[in-house]
Every structure is written in structure tokens, then in C-alpha cells.
Design a protein around this motif. Structure first.
Motif, PDB file in Angstrom:
ATOM      1  N   GLY A 124      86.855  48.558 -21.197  1.00  0.00           N
ATOM      2  CA  GLY A 124      86.796  49.907 -20.651  1.00  0.00           C
ATOM      3  C   GLY A 124      85.632  50.193 -19.719  1.00  0.00           C
ATOM      4  N   ASN A 125      84.977  49.164 -19.190  1.00  0.00           N
ATOM      5  CA  ASN A 125      83.846  49.439 -18.303  1.00  0.00           C
ATOM      6  C   ASN A 125      84.309  49.721 -16.882  1.00  0.00           C
ATOM      7  OD1 ASN A 125      83.436  47.074 -16.426  1.00  0.00           O
ATOM      8  ND2 ASN A 125      83.576  46.015 -18.375  1.00  0.00           N
ATOM      9  N   GLU A 126      83.405  50.243 -16.073  1.00  0.00           N
ATOM     10  CA  GLU A 126      83.709  50.629 -14.692  1.00  0.00           C
ATOM     11  C   GLU A 126      84.084  49.436 -13.815  1.00  0.00           C
ATOM     12  OE1 GLU A 126      83.690  53.809 -13.190  1.00  0.00           O
ATOM     13  OE2 GLU A 126      83.517  54.598 -15.217  1.00  0.00           O
ATOM     14  N   ALA A 127      83.562  48.252 -14.132  1.00  0.00           N
ATOM     15  CA  ALA A 127      83.825  47.085 -13.286  1.00  0.00           C
ATOM     16  C   ALA A 127      85.319  46.803 -13.155  1.00  0.00           C
ATOM     17  CB  ALA A 127      83.100  45.858 -13.830  1.00  0.00           C
ATOM     18  N   PHE A 128      86.085  47.025 -14.223  1.00  0.00           N
ATOM     19  CA  PHE A 128      87.522  46.775 -14.153  1.00  0.00           C
ATOM     20  C   PHE A 128      88.208  47.793 -13.228  1.00  0.00           C
ATOM     21  CE2 PHE A 128      87.193  44.926 -18.711  1.00  0.00           C
ATOM     22  CZ  PHE A 128      86.521  43.817 -18.214  1.00  0.00           C
ATOM     23  N   LEU A 129      87.706  49.027 -13.240  1.00  0.00           N
ATOM     24  CA  LEU A 129      88.221  50.033 -12.307  1.00  0.00           C
ATOM     25  C   LEU A 129      87.855  49.663 -10.871  1.00  0.00           C
ATOM     26  CD1 LEU A 129      87.408  53.306 -14.278  1.00  0.00           C
ATOM     27  CD2 LEU A 129      89.646  52.209 -14.012  1.00  0.00           C
ATOM     28  N   TYR A 130      86.642  49.124 -10.685  1.00  0.00           N
ATOM     29  CA  TYR A 130      86.235  48.675  -9.346  1.00  0.00           C
ATOM     30  C   TYR A 130      87.208  47.611  -8.842  1.00  0.00           C
ATOM     31  CZ  TYR A 130      81.486  50.685 -10.090  1.00  0.00           C
ATOM     32  OH  TYR A 130      80.407  51.494 -10.308  1.00  0.00           O
ATOM     33  N   ILE A 131      87.532  46.647  -9.697  1.00  0.00           N
ATOM     34  CA  ILE A 131      88.450  45.577  -9.290  1.00  0.00           C
ATOM     35  C   ILE A 131      89.813  46.158  -8.921  1.00  0.00           C
ATOM     36  CG2 ILE A 131      89.720  43.529 -10.105  1.00  0.00           C
ATOM     37  CD1 ILE A 131      87.140  42.791 -11.693  1.00  0.00           C
ATOM     38  N   SER A 132      90.295  47.120  -9.695  1.00  0.00           N
ATOM     39  CA  SER A 132      91.574  47.770  -9.379  1.00  0.00           C
ATOM     40  C   SER A 132      91.541  48.380  -7.984  1.00  0.00           C
ATOM     41  CB  SER A 132      91.876  48.870 -10.407  1.00  0.00           C
ATOM     42  OG  SER A 132      91.983  48.343 -11.700  1.00  0.00           O
ATOM     43  N   ARG A 133      90.483  49.107  -7.700  1.00  0.00           N
ATOM     44  CA  ARG A 133      90.341  49.768  -6.395  1.00  0.00           C
ATOM     45  C   ARG A 133      90.233  48.734  -5.281  1.00  0.00           C
ATOM     46  NH1 ARG A 133      89.569  54.058  -3.407  1.00  0.00           N
ATOM     47  NH2 ARG A 133      90.186  55.392  -5.123  1.00  0.00           N
ATOM     48  N   ILE A 134      89.462  47.686  -5.507  1.00  0.00           N
ATOM     49  CA  ILE A 134      89.268  46.664  -4.482  1.00  0.00           C
ATOM     50  C   ILE A 134      90.584  45.954  -4.160  1.00  0.00           C
ATOM     51  CG2 ILE A 134      88.141  44.455  -3.981  1.00  0.00           C
ATOM     52  CD1 ILE A 134      85.720  45.556  -5.666  1.00  0.00           C
ATOM     53  N   LEU A 135      91.384  45.653  -5.173  1.00  0.00           N
ATOM     54  CA  LEU A 135      92.670  44.999  -4.922  1.00  0.00           C
ATOM     55  C   LEU A 135      93.558  45.851  -4.009  1.00  0.00           C
ATOM     56  CD1 LEU A 135      93.334  43.548  -8.469  1.00  0.00           C
ATOM     57  CD2 LEU A 135      93.240  42.203  -6.346  1.00  0.00           C
ATOM     58  N   LEU A 136      93.634  47.144  -4.287  1.00  0.00           N
ATOM     59  CA  LEU A 136      94.440  48.016  -3.433  1.00  0.00           C
ATOM     60  C   LEU A 136      93.889  48.078  -2.017  1.00  0.00           C
ATOM     61  CD1 LEU A 136      95.191  50.954  -5.893  1.00  0.00           C
ATOM     62  CD2 LEU A 136      96.819  49.259  -5.020  1.00  0.00           C
ATOM     63  N   ALA A 137      92.558  48.127  -1.899  1.00  0.00           N
ATOM     64  CA  ALA A 137      91.941  48.185  -0.571  1.00  0.00           C
ATOM     65  C   ALA A 137      92.152  46.888   0.200  1.00  0.00           C
ATOM     66  CB  ALA A 137      90.452  48.511  -0.699  1.00  0.00           C
ATOM     67  N   LEU A 138      92.098  45.749  -0.491  1.00  0.00           N
ATOM     68  CA  LEU A 138      92.383  44.473   0.177  1.00  0.00           C
ATOM     69  C   LEU A 138      93.759  44.517   0.834  1.00  0.00           C
ATOM     70  CD1 LEU A 138      91.081  41.920  -2.501  1.00  0.00           C
ATOM     71  CD2 LEU A 138      90.167  42.182  -0.183  1.00  0.00           C
ATOM     72  N   LYS A 139      94.720  45.024   0.100  1.00  0.00           N
ATOM     73  CA  LYS A 139      96.093  45.109   0.621  1.00  0.00           C
ATOM     74  C   LYS A 139      96.177  46.056   1.816  1.00  0.00           C
ATOM     75  CE  LYS A 139      99.622  45.348  -2.213  1.00  0.00           C
ATOM     76  NZ  LYS A 139     100.605  45.830  -3.195  1.00  0.00           N
ATOM     77  N   GLU A 140      95.565  47.210   1.702  1.00  0.00           N
ATOM     78  CA  GLU A 140      95.734  48.247   2.727  1.00  0.00           C
ATOM     79  C   GLU A 140      94.871  48.025   3.962  1.00  0.00           C
ATOM     80  OE1 GLU A 140      95.377  51.979   0.620  1.00  0.00           O
ATOM     81  OE2 GLU A 140      97.016  51.431  -0.704  1.00  0.00           O
ATOM     82  N   CYS A 141      93.796  47.258   3.828  1.00  0.00           N
ATOM     83  CA  CYS A 141      92.877  47.068   4.958  1.00  0.00           C
ATOM     84  C   CYS A 141      93.008  45.702   5.623  1.00  0.00           C
ATOM     85  CB  CYS A 141      91.437  47.314   4.499  1.00  0.00           C
ATOM     86  SG  CYS A 141      91.132  49.035   4.054  1.00  0.00           S
ATOM     87  N   GLY A 142      94.082  44.968   5.316  1.00  0.00           N
ATOM     88  CA  GLY A 142      94.372  43.745   6.047  1.00  0.00           C
ATOM     89  C   GLY A 142      93.857  42.454   5.436  1.00  0.00           C
ATOM     90  N   PHE A 143      93.530  42.471   4.151  1.00  0.00           N
ATOM     91  CA  PHE A 143      93.015  41.272   3.490  1.00  0.00           C
ATOM     92  C   PHE A 143      93.911  40.847   2.336  1.00  0.00           C
ATOM     93  CE2 PHE A 143      89.439  43.132   5.662  1.00  0.00           C
ATOM     94  CZ  PHE A 143      88.791  42.030   6.203  1.00  0.00           C
ATOM     95  N   GLU A 144      95.195  41.077   2.479  1.00  0.00           N
ATOM     96  CA  GLU A 144      96.145  40.754   1.417  1.00  0.00           C
ATOM     97  C   GLU A 144      96.124  39.268   1.060  1.00  0.00           C
ATOM     98  OE1 GLU A 144     100.691  41.911   0.092  1.00  0.00           O
ATOM     99  OE2 GLU A 144     100.066  42.258   2.147  1.00  0.00           O
ATOM    100  N   GLY A 145      95.775  38.419   2.021  1.00  0.00           N
ATOM    101  CA  GLY A 145      95.726  36.987   1.781  1.00  0.00           C
ATOM    102  C   GLY A 145      94.681  36.568   0.761  1.00  0.00           C
ATOM    103  N   LEU A 146      93.716  37.424   0.474  1.00  0.00           N
ATOM    104  CA  LEU A 146      92.697  37.111  -0.533  1.00  0.00           C
ATOM    105  C   LEU A 146      93.122  37.524  -1.942  1.00  0.00           C
ATOM    106  CD1 LEU A 146      89.452  38.197   1.369  1.00  0.00           C
ATOM    107  CD2 LEU A 146      90.287  35.867   0.944  1.00  0.00           C
ATOM    108  N   MET A 147      94.155  38.343  -2.042  1.00  0.00           N
ATOM    109  CA  MET A 147      94.531  38.883  -3.347  1.00  0.00           C
ATOM    110  C   MET A 147      95.008  37.798  -4.315  1.00  0.00           C
ATOM    111  SD  MET A 147      96.424  42.399  -2.161  1.00  0.00           S
ATOM    112  CE  MET A 147      96.792  42.947  -3.836  1.00  0.00           C
ATOM    113  N   PHE A 148      95.931  36.958  -3.873  1.00  0.00           N
ATOM    114  CA  PHE A 148      96.486  35.950  -4.777  1.00  0.00           C
ATOM    115  C   PHE A 148      95.418  34.961  -5.262  1.00  0.00           C
ATOM    116  CE2 PHE A 148      98.408  31.859  -5.735  1.00  0.00           C
ATOM    117  CZ  PHE A 148      99.243  32.228  -6.775  1.00  0.00           C
ATOM    118  N   PRO A 149      94.599  34.371  -4.340  1.00  0.00           N
ATOM    119  CA  PRO A 149      93.591  33.445  -4.859  1.00  0.00           C
ATOM    120  C   PRO A 149      92.585  34.112  -5.796  1.00  0.00           C
ATOM    121  CG  PRO A 149      93.462  33.601  -2.443  1.00  0.00           C
ATOM    122  CD  PRO A 149      94.651  34.387  -2.880  1.00  0.00           C
TER     123      PRO A 149
END
Length: 196
Positions: A124-149
Motif C-alpha cells: 500500500g505504499n505510494e511507490a506502487f501508485l507512482y508505477i501505475s501513473r508512470i505506466l499510463l504516461a509511458l503509453k500516452e507520451c510515446g514510450f509504449e515500447g518501454l512498458m513490456f520490458p
């Protein structure tokens, strides 16, 4: 008189280093140059995360704004802004105890991984929420290729190494859902292999 909303681009203004994150934030260049490695600051002031990694959801910070498609398109097409996004991503990877090898597009543990993973591997720490937000931003800002690895690496830490096992619920309940269909199926197969 109608207000011209086309000029309202708070995420873009932040990424262009014209306006600071709010509240109690800073300009993006100051954050990228001065906050890396300052884990106390990165943990205590969580308002910045919605500015560094904007996506279409509001998030917890009422002083931030959802990313609109025009802003996302400009970030995707502007080398300087893409570079800032990548630097922000690397800064947060350091916060998590991870690194990105850009040439091979693979993720590894950083030299600080023992300390950082121990710190964030709490339910339940904030870091997991950060990762959630970062994954969505990777997709929306043109870095979807980094999501799978990155997801493949996170799966290894959670299911094989058990150094991030408290993130299992976030991984299965949200992170996997950010992937496209083909990558989601492949990640689920990898996780199933770990669980056998």
C-alpha cells in the motif's frame, strides 16, 4: 465572453519549463537536475508525480490537470520534451532501485537496489501508485515500447526474486491492464511460469 481553452496547456507549460509543478513544486529542469537521489524529497512531496508523468486521469493532486491529446501529441513529437520525459523516468527508476539500459531496452537493478527495494516493498505504499501513473504516461507520451520490458522486469522482481512481492496485487490488478492485448497475454504467461 467565452474563455479560450485551446491555450490552456498546463502539462505542456510544465514540460516546456515555463511553469512549476503545484503545489510546493518546482520547474521541471530543477526537479530533474536537483531532486534525483533525494529520496526524502521524492517521498514527502508526492504532488510532483502527476506533473512529471501526466496522463488522462486526474490523480490525487487537485492542483494538477489531466493530460489532453494536444499536449500528449506535442510531447511525443518534440525531442526536447521527450528527453525530459526520459530523464524523469530514469530519475524515478533510480528511486525504485532500477536502471534502464537504453541500447538493449532492458531493465536491471541499480547499485542502490537493496536499500530502495526494501524501502518500497511494503504493501500500500505510494511507490506502487507512482508505477501505475508512470505506466499510463509511458503509453500516452510515446514510450509504449518501454512498458513490456519494464513489466517483464517487475514480474521477475515480484514472482521470482520476491524482492518486490508486496506489489503483486498492483501488478495483477492494474499494471497488467495498462498493456496492449498481445503484451498482456505474454506477461500473464510469464507470470504463470513463475507461479508453477
Amino acid at each position: 465572453m467565452c474563455e479560450d481553452l485551446s491555450a490552456f496547456q498546463p502539462n505542456l507549460d510544465f514540460y516546456m519549463n515555463k511553469s512549476p509543478s503545484e503545489p510546493d513544486g518546482d520547474l521541471i529542469e530543477n526537479i530533474l537536475n536537483n531532486w534525483k537521489g533525494d529520496y526524502k524529497k521524492l517521498e514527502s512531496n508526492c504532488a510532483y508525480i502527476q506533473w512529471l508523468f501526466p496522463n488522462k486521469s486526474q490523480g490525487k493532486n487537485p492542483a494538477s490537470y489531466p493530460l489532453n491529446e494536444m499536449e500528449a501529441e506535442i510531447i511525443r513529437q518534440t525531442p526536447e520534451l521527450k528527453d525530459r520525459f526520459k530523464r524523469a523516468f530514469k530519475m524515478m527508476l533510480d528511486y525504485f532501485g532500477m536502471e534502464l539500459d537504453e541500447t538493449r531496452k532492458c531493465f536491471t537493478l541499480a547499485s542502490n537496489s537493496d536499500e530502495r527495494l526494501k524501502r518500497i516493498n511494503t504493501w500500500g505504499n505510494e511507490a506502487f501508485l507512482y508505477i501505475s501513473r508512470i505506466l499510463l504516461a509511458l503509453k500516452e507520451c510515446g514510450f509504449e515500447g518501454l512498458m513490456f520490458p519494464w513489466m517483464k522486469f517487475l514480474a521477475q522482481l515480484i514472482y521470482e526474486d520476491k524482492t518486490l512481492d508486496q506489489a503483486e496485487e498492483s501488478f495483477e490488478g492494474f499494471w497488467v491492464e495498462t498493456l496492449n492485448d498481445a503484451d498482456r497475454v505474454e506477461i500473464q504467461a510469464i507470470v504463470a511460469d513463475y507461479q508453477q
